[in-house]
Design an enzyme around this catalytic site. Structure first.
Site, mmCIF file in Angstrom:
data_model
loop_
_atom_site.group_PDB
_atom_site.id
_atom_site.type_symbol
_atom_site.label_atom_id
_atom_site.label_comp_id
_atom_site.label_asym_id
_atom_site.label_seq_id
_atom_site.Cartn_x
_atom_site.Cartn_y
_atom_site.Cartn_z
ATOM 1 N N HIS A 189 44.231 0.567 55.077
ATOM 2 C CA HIS A 189 42.918 -0.094 55.129
ATOM 3 C C HIS A 189 42.982 -1.271 56.104
ATOM 4 O O HIS A 189 43.994 -1.974 56.178
ATOM 5 C CB HIS A 189 42.510 -0.585 53.742
ATOM 6 C CG HIS A 189 41.065 -0.951 53.664
ATOM 7 N ND1 HIS A 189 40.585 -2.136 54.186
ATOM 8 C CD2 HIS A 189 39.983 -0.284 53.191
ATOM 9 C CE1 HIS A 189 39.273 -2.172 54.016
ATOM 10 N NE2 HIS A 189 38.881 -1.068 53.414
ATOM 11 N N GLU A 191 36.484 3.855 59.276
ATOM 12 C CA GLU A 191 35.824 2.617 58.860
ATOM 13 C C GLU A 191 35.850 1.619 60.017
ATOM 14 O O GLU A 191 36.843 0.894 60.191
ATOM 15 C CB GLU A 191 36.561 1.995 57.667
ATOM 16 C CG GLU A 191 36.574 2.857 56.426
ATOM 17 C CD GLU A 191 36.742 2.014 55.160
ATOM 18 O OE1 GLU A 191 35.897 2.148 54.281
ATOM 19 O OE2 GLU A 191 37.686 1.213 55.071
#
Ligand code: 13P
Length: 225
Positions: A83, A150
């Site tokens: 992430h 993302e």
């Protein structure tokens, strides 16, 4: 559709217990994957579980780490890796992320590999190189995984890329990783889902803020159905 819920560093014990009760009431055709904080993982029953991170090491003298083997023993089936918040705040590198990915696969946990460019990389047109570099850790990985695109400039900002921008990146990802499912993440919400869902290439979503609000999440899932 796959809808992965990244709680990030939110929901204390009582809040989480109530939250899970609300989540369980939601009726949806989508596959929900709940990724709570590590400390809340043991409180979940009856919902598909993911973690937000994993150790790059096996069990051993690694204070504060949680191994893939131990996650498996808690019935964790998926794990977010790479992430952008961990790449940024914990300085995780592509090499670290590859080690984590291997540990997950060895323990039959499906990785959800996050990739995404910064605003600067988007603006100076180096984003495709950045994304390719982040995907290069999959070169010798045989197992099918989940990839989450993302864009960093979209996470928590309320700004999403245009459909054309998303389609360009998804085509790039799918040309490199044709067998992997690809999720979109970054400010996906009830105001933009009707636009996002016009993109057939999207296999699902990775939700941050929206994951914390079961009533709004239910509305989102209804729009997907
Ligand atoms: P937001 O949905 O809050 O923008 O977060 C996206 C994200 O980072 C999920 O991993």
């Amino acid at each position: 559709m796959i809808v992965a819920l990244n709680n990030k560093s939110n929901l204390s014990k009582e809040e989480f217990i109530n939250y899970v009760e609300e989540l369980k009431k939601i009726n949806t055709n989508s596959t929900l994957i709940l990724c709570p904080t590590f400390i809340n993982i043991g409180l979940v029953d009856g919902i598909l579980l993911g973690s937000q991170n994993v150790s790059k090491f096996d069990d051993g003298a690694y204070t504060g780490e949680i191994s893939a083997k131990d996650l498996k023993s808690y019935n964790v089936k998926y794990s977010i890796v790479g992430h952008s918040e961990r790449r940024n705040y914990q300085k995780e590198t592509n090499e670290d992320i590859k080690l984590k990915l291997i540990k997950l696969i060895e323990n039959d946990i499906t990785p959800i590999l996050c990739i995404g460019e910064s605003k600067e990389e988007r603006d100076n047109n180096t984003y495709k190189e950045v994304l390719k570099e982040e995907l290069s850790i999959l070169d010798d990985i045989e197992k099918d995984i989940i990839i989450a695109y993302e864009p960093i400039w979209s996470i928590g900002t309320g700004i999403i890329p245009t459909n054309e921008e998303i389609i360009e990146v998804f085509n790039l990802i799918k040309s490199i990783c044709p067998n992997d499912k690809v999720l979109y993440g970054g400010s996906a919400n009830n105001d933009n889902i009707d636009t996002l869902k016009q993109i057939d290439l999207i296999d699902g979503y990775l939700l941050g803020g929206l994951s914390l609000k079961p009533d709004k999440l239910e509305e989102f899932l209804n729009k997907l159905n």
